[in-house]
Design an enzyme around this catalytic site. Structure first.
Site, PDB file in Angstrom:
ATOM      1  N   ASP A   1       0.835  -1.205   0.000  1.00  0.00           N
ATOM      2  CA  ASP A   1       0.000   0.000   0.000  1.00  0.00           C
ATOM      3  C   ASP A   1       0.875   1.263   0.000  1.00  0.00           C
ATOM      4  O   ASP A   1       2.089   1.214   0.251  1.00  0.00           O
ATOM      5  CB  ASP A   1      -0.904  -0.051   1.239  1.00  0.00           C
ATOM      6  CG  ASP A   1      -2.238   0.637   1.031  1.00  0.00           C
ATOM      7  OD1 ASP A   1      -2.361   1.429   0.082  1.00  0.00           O
ATOM      8  OD2 ASP A   1      -3.164   0.392   1.838  1.00  0.00           O
TER       9      ASP A   1
ATOM     10  N   ASP B   1     -10.786   2.119  -3.585  1.00  0.00           N
ATOM     11  CA  ASP B   1     -11.368   1.829  -2.271  1.00  0.00           C
ATOM     12  C   ASP B   1     -12.892   1.877  -2.327  1.00  0.00           C
ATOM     13  O   ASP B   1     -13.551   1.567  -1.335  1.00  0.00           O
ATOM     14  CB  ASP B   1     -10.852   2.829  -1.230  1.00  0.00           C
ATOM     15  CG  ASP B   1      -9.502   2.410  -0.672  1.00  0.00           C
ATOM     16  OD1 ASP B   1      -9.072   1.267  -0.939  1.00  0.00           O
ATOM     17  OD2 ASP B   1      -8.872   3.222   0.033  1.00  0.00           O
TER      18      ASP B   1
HETATM   19  C1  DGJ Z   1      -5.963   1.672   1.680  1.00  0.00           C
HETATM   20  C2  DGJ Z   1      -6.273   0.457   0.863  1.00  0.00           C
HETATM   21  O1  DGJ Z   1      -6.743   0.814  -0.396  1.00  0.00           O
HETATM   22  C3  DGJ Z   1      -7.265  -0.407   1.624  1.00  0.00           C
HETATM   23  O2  DGJ Z   1      -7.638  -1.502   0.861  1.00  0.00           O
HETATM   24  C4  DGJ Z   1      -6.637  -0.825   2.927  1.00  0.00           C
HETATM   25  O3  DGJ Z   1      -5.549  -1.667   2.679  1.00  0.00           O
HETATM   26  C5  DGJ Z   1      -6.212   0.383   3.726  1.00  0.00           C
HETATM   27  N1  DGJ Z   1      -5.404   1.277   2.956  1.00  0.00           N
HETATM   28  C6  DGJ Z   1      -5.464  -0.036   4.967  1.00  0.00           C
HETATM   29  O4  DGJ Z   1      -4.954   1.027   5.658  1.00  0.00           O
END
Ligand code: DGJ
Length: 691
Positions: free
Chosen positions: A444, A512
């Site tokens: 991430d 997301d």
């Molecule tokens: C952002 C990501 O896109 C999510 O899927 C998740 O992993 C969160 N960060 C976790 O902090």
């Protein structure tokens, strides 16, 4: 791909995959003479630089220049900004020599102790890569060095297609007339960004999904970038693009070589759909490292439990994920350090002893025992100020002297341009993967860059470039040391998706926003540039909180089946009936998977405009169609969904019902879709050719 040099014409002709690109010399400087459908060698040799009557107020030299300079009467957006210590600017092209080996061409030019080389590589997919390298004998200041400038054919009108958006709303396709003047797309955020993606397409306003000439381009760079489209009042369009943003300055030292990222161009004669299919094929065959593998159906803990991650709470999910047929179990954020929320612990990459008293081993064993692979979330480029790492190394973050360090999501960006920081990241990641039986890493990256700098460093703007290169190198090293580990690229959703990062990750997290209704459009936009094989798609609990919509489990599964299917809902709260239904959908996906992940994709309709749309995938004698209906409007008639590219005299069997259909009838009457008759409705069709 053949590269022909014509001595008399002083031009090079790159030809293959139905495409010709001709670059020639005019008074020693390089000009794009042609980029279009294949032309014979003789025609290529007779091309000349286009001329128009010039007035002292107009640009003289920009037409077709392979990189737009700022020397003499050139008033176009420069592709390169160079300044010598004596104040002289720009690059005066003096041809030196060229090398052609295999499918790569390099043409070298010199000026005032600089050697600037233009690089070209034409792939069998029709994609033309271009990049530039610059070597200095003595110091020279750079403000910009783009990878390429592309000149479009001389058309009466121009239309730009591009992808823009925001967090949880990435991948919105915009199709707009290109104005006379300069149009800038880009990111100043240090990453590719949610707000704009470097993929663009240009047509003359008449191309459709299935027909017409479309030029497109994409930049293999995962940091700040800029693409500038210039439509001159005389009606010519030039696109220049590369890494970095305006205002940066750095100095190239004696003997140093600067190489830009690759900017790729592609020409399609089959409309926007043809352009997308060529990009998909190219990325699958030549960029993504493992696209020929079937990507497993994964479970991810994020939306199920958010930061409530512990061995105790994950174990029941392991059983449920295995029960419904997931093949990989991914523990998301919250497993390490004091990471109980997003405000602490980032940087401290040891399992939280309260949550994992015996380390990760017992959970990993349970996942493997349940027949699944094990995946783990990391965010190696970031740190929370409330972490042992930051307390020990406050100077390891991007920052400027005397300036506040802006926190976003309570975190700061580690400065990977410092070798000790990149080495620290390699060491703990290598240990994590070496000491644990990890199969998959979700990588991430949750904030853009601010206050980019490095106090005391003479060339702090380099940090923008160094960070990206170091991330690539780190992933490359980890892949080399752990060849069986697969990586998912993620940046708070889709903020780092581009052909640069796709060389080092096996799939990406698309957005997301996991609301299935929104996903139909998000996936439509994503598919313009990137293949289904790379597109992570989760089924989560609704409403997601981003909106208040609820849709059926069937709709959510069938929408997510258009890419790499995953489950991200809290399975502990699903009913027995839900779990059984989920298992059936996952089984159905596995039957479709080769066609979806490795097939050729046709978009059937535009969900921004139409109620009923679909995605059709073709692999050998198999077709899979996923169809989606947004809520019905009494005043919006819904014509049937017709397939793409089915021969009239072909005959097909529906693999689920055994019914057979002639291609001619499918084309005339539409696909025999079986709807659930819900508000947000969906259907899956699997056809196999029998004649
Ligand atoms: C952002 C990501 O896109 C999510 O899927 C998740 O992993 C969160 N960060 C976790 O902090």
């Amino acid at each position: 791909m053949p590269i022909r040099f014509d001595e008399a014409a002083q031009s090079w002709h790159l030809a293959g995959a139905g495409v010709s690109y001709v670059v020639g010399l005019q008074n020693g400087s390089p000009r794009q003479l042609y980029w279009g459908p294949a032309i014979p060698g003789g025609a290529a040799a007779s091309l000349a630089v286009e001329r128009r009557e010039e007035y002292s107020f107009d640009d003289r030299l920009h037409t077709g220049t392979e990189l737009l300079g700022e020397l003499g009467p050139q008033f176009a957006t420069p592709s390169m900004l160079l300044r010598h210590p004596d104040g002289a600017k720009g690059f005066d092209w003096h041809y030196r020599d060229f090398t052609a080996s295999g499918d790569e061409l390099a043409i070298a030019f010199g000026d005032r102790g600089l050697e600037l080389t233009l690089h070209y590589r034409l792939w069998d997919t029709g994609v033309l890569d271009r990049w530039v390298s610059l070597e200095a004998e003595s110091p020279v200041e750079l403000g910009r060095l783009d990878s390429a400038a592309w000149m479009l054919p001389h058309w009466g009108d121009y239309r730009l297609s591009h992808l823009s958006g925001e967090w949880a709303g990435e991948w919105q396709l915009r199709r707009v007339p290109l104005p006379v003047g300069e149009t800038v797309l880009g990111s100043r955020r240090g990453n590719t960004s949610h707000q704009a993606n470097p993929w663009i397409a240009l047509d003359d306003g008449t191309a459709t999904e299935t027909a017409g000439l479309v030029y497109s381009a994409n930049l293999a760079w995962s940091g700040s970038w800029r693409v500038q489209l210039r439509r001159s009042p005389q009606g010519r369009v030039t696109v220049t693009g590369g890494a970095g943003q305006e205002g940066l300055r750095w100095t190239l030292g004696p003997g140093e070589r600067w190489t830009t990222p690759v900017y790729s161009g592609l020409l399609s004669t089959d409309g926007f759909g043809g352009a997308s299919r060529a990009w998909h094929e190219h990325l699958r065959r030549h960029v993504l490292p493992t696209a020929d593998e079937d990507a497993p159906v994964l479970f991810n803990s994020w939306e199920a439990v958010f930061f409530e991650v512990s061995e105790e709470k994950q174990l029941p999910l392991v059983d449920l994920a295995a029960r419904i047929g997931c093949e990989q179990f991914v523990v998301d954020d919250g497993w390490f350090g004091k990471r109980l929320a997003d405000n602490a612990g980032l940087g401290d990459w040891d399992p939280n002893p309260d949550r994992f008293p015996s380390g990760l081993g017992p959970l990993i064993d349970a996942v493997h025992k349940a027949g699944m692979k094990f995946g783990i979330w990391v965010e190696p480029e970031m740190v929370n100020p409330d972490s042992d790492l930051y307390r020990a190394h406050p100077d390891w973050v991007l920052h400027q002297a005397g300036r506040e360090r802006s926190e976003l999501r309570t975190q700061l960006v580690l400065d990977y341009g410092r070798p000790e920081v990149a080495e620290w990241a390699y060491t703990w990641l290598h240990k994590l993967l070496g000491e644990n039986d990890v199969d998959f890493v979700k990588w991430d990256h949750n904030r853009p860059f601010t206050e980019v700098g490095r106090p005391g460093d003479a060339d702090p703007d380099r940090a923008y470039f160094e960070h990206v290169e170091a991330v690539y190198e780190l992933k490359r090293r980890l892949r080399q040391a752990h060849p069986d580990v697969r990586i998912e690229g993620c940046a708070g959703g889709g903020a780092r998706v581009d052909p640069g990062i796709l060389r080092y990750v096996d799939q990406v997290w698309t957005s997301d926003n996991t609301d299935a209704g929104d996903r139909v459009n998000i996936q439509f936009g994503f598919s313009q540039a990137y293949p289904a094989r790379a597109m992570g798609a989760w089924v989560t609990d609704e409403p997601t909180g981003l909106n208040s919509r609820t849709t059926s489990l069937r709709f959510r599964f069938q929408v997510a089946s258009a890419g790499v299917l995953a489950v991200g809902g809290n399975l502990s709260e699903w009913s027995e009936a839900d779990l059984d239904e989920a298992a059936a959908h996952i089984e159905a996906y596995k039957a479709l998977r080769p066609v979806v992940q490795h097939g050729t994709q046709y978009r059937l309709g535009d969900p921004e405009l139409e109620t009923l749309t679909g995605v059709q995938y073709v692999l050998g004698d198999r077709i899979a169609v996923l169809a989606f209906k947004t809520p019905w409007h009494c005043n919006r008639p819904v014509p049937p969904l017709r397939p793409a590219q089915i021969a009239s005299d072909s005959r097909w069997i529906d693999e689920d019902t055994g019914e057979t259909h002639w291609g001619a009838t499918l084309n005339a009457l539409g696909l025999p879709l079986r709807w659930a008759k819900a508000d947000w409705d969906s259907a899956v069709l699997r056809l196999r050719r029998i004649e």
